[in-house]
Design a protein around this motif. Structure first.
Motif: not given
Length: 276
Positions: A159, A165, A181
């Motif tokens: 990530w 999210v 995000i």
């Protein structure tokens, strides 16, 4: 307080000011203060004027893109949702994908034999530089980009920021082709996998400060709306290396817009990222 004391002295002058006139002066002072507050913009978000979302551009009706200073073959293909390899083949551009300001890049068509296409492309680029030698954008023959693409497979995805999210992937229309995000203030945006930086700038409409990393012939990732970019084009990065400082768009801050392209096509990043 200084203004109030000054007003009191004025109101103490006899015969010149009546009760009604004093009221008028007080009203004017009040309205002046309101007007100052109404036009004091220093606290507005400087990013509120950014476009509402990252979008894939439509290919021009003539199928041609003219290279602007700062663009790379990767950023051009990315902006139209195309595979950079196809664009390179159509225009006869070999690795390391040298392009020049003001050069015409065909976005569709049939690839020509490499030997013929390469010669044609070189001639076209040379003519473009000569013809526009007086223009600022073509003040030199230095190419816009010469990037070598990593040839190993992507073995590890991570990530780019740690957060939830807040906007899912959608492949409908030309809207956002990635995910948003939620991050932390001043958090560093990290490379999702090993690769090389093929674009670092703010020339793509709707992406703000953008970093594009090429991981292999197949995969590419993009990190948009950054506060500040920390890397340069052609820089090799390892998974987890810092690429930028997280930013956002409008009131959505801190936030990262993240995209993954496979063979030039947008895919849901959640299909390659590990589960949180």
């Amino acid at each position: 307080m200084i203004v109030v004391e000054h007003l009191k002295r004025i109101l103490e002058v006899p015969k010149l000011l009546t009760g009604k006139v004093s009221s008028v002066l007080l009203s004017c002072l009040f309205l002046t203060g309101c007007a100052y507050d109404s036009f004091h913009y220093s606290d507005l978000d400087p990013y509120s004027s950014q476009p509402s979302g990252a979008k894939v551009q439509k290919v021009p009706s003539n199928g041609v893109h003219r290279v602007k200073s700062g663009e790379t073959l990767f950023s051009i293909a990315f902006s139209y949702g195309l595979d950079y390899r196809n664009v390179a083949d159509i225009n006869g551009i070999d690795s390391p994908y040298v392009i020049y300001p003001n050069q015409k890049i065909r976005l569709s068509g049939t690839p020509k034999p490499r030997s013929v296409a390469s010669s044609s492309s070189s001639t076209t680029a040379s003519k473009a530089v000569t013809k526009n030698s007086k223009a600022k954008v073509n003040s030199s023959t230095k190419p816009v980009s010469t990037v070598k693409v990593p040839d190993k497979k992507v073995s590890d995805w991570r990530w780019p920021v740690s957060g939830s999210v807040i906007k899912s992937f959608s492949n409908a229309g030309v809207s956002s082709k990635g995910i948003d995000i939620r991050g932390k203030e001043a958090e560093h945006v990290k490379a999702a996998a090993d690769g090389v930086v093929v674009y670092a700038g703010n020339g793509l409409i709707g992406y703000g400060n953008l970093v594009i990393v090429k991981h292999s012939d197949v995969y590419l990732s993009a990190y948009a709306y950054n506060e500040r970019i920390l890397v340069k084009e052609k820089q090799t990065v390892r998974v987890g290396d810092s690429l930028a400082v997280i930013g956002g768009k409008g009131s959505e801050r801190p936030m990262l817009h993240f995209e993954v392209r496979r063979d030039g096509q947008p895919i849901d990043p959640l299909k390659v990222l590990p589960k949180q």
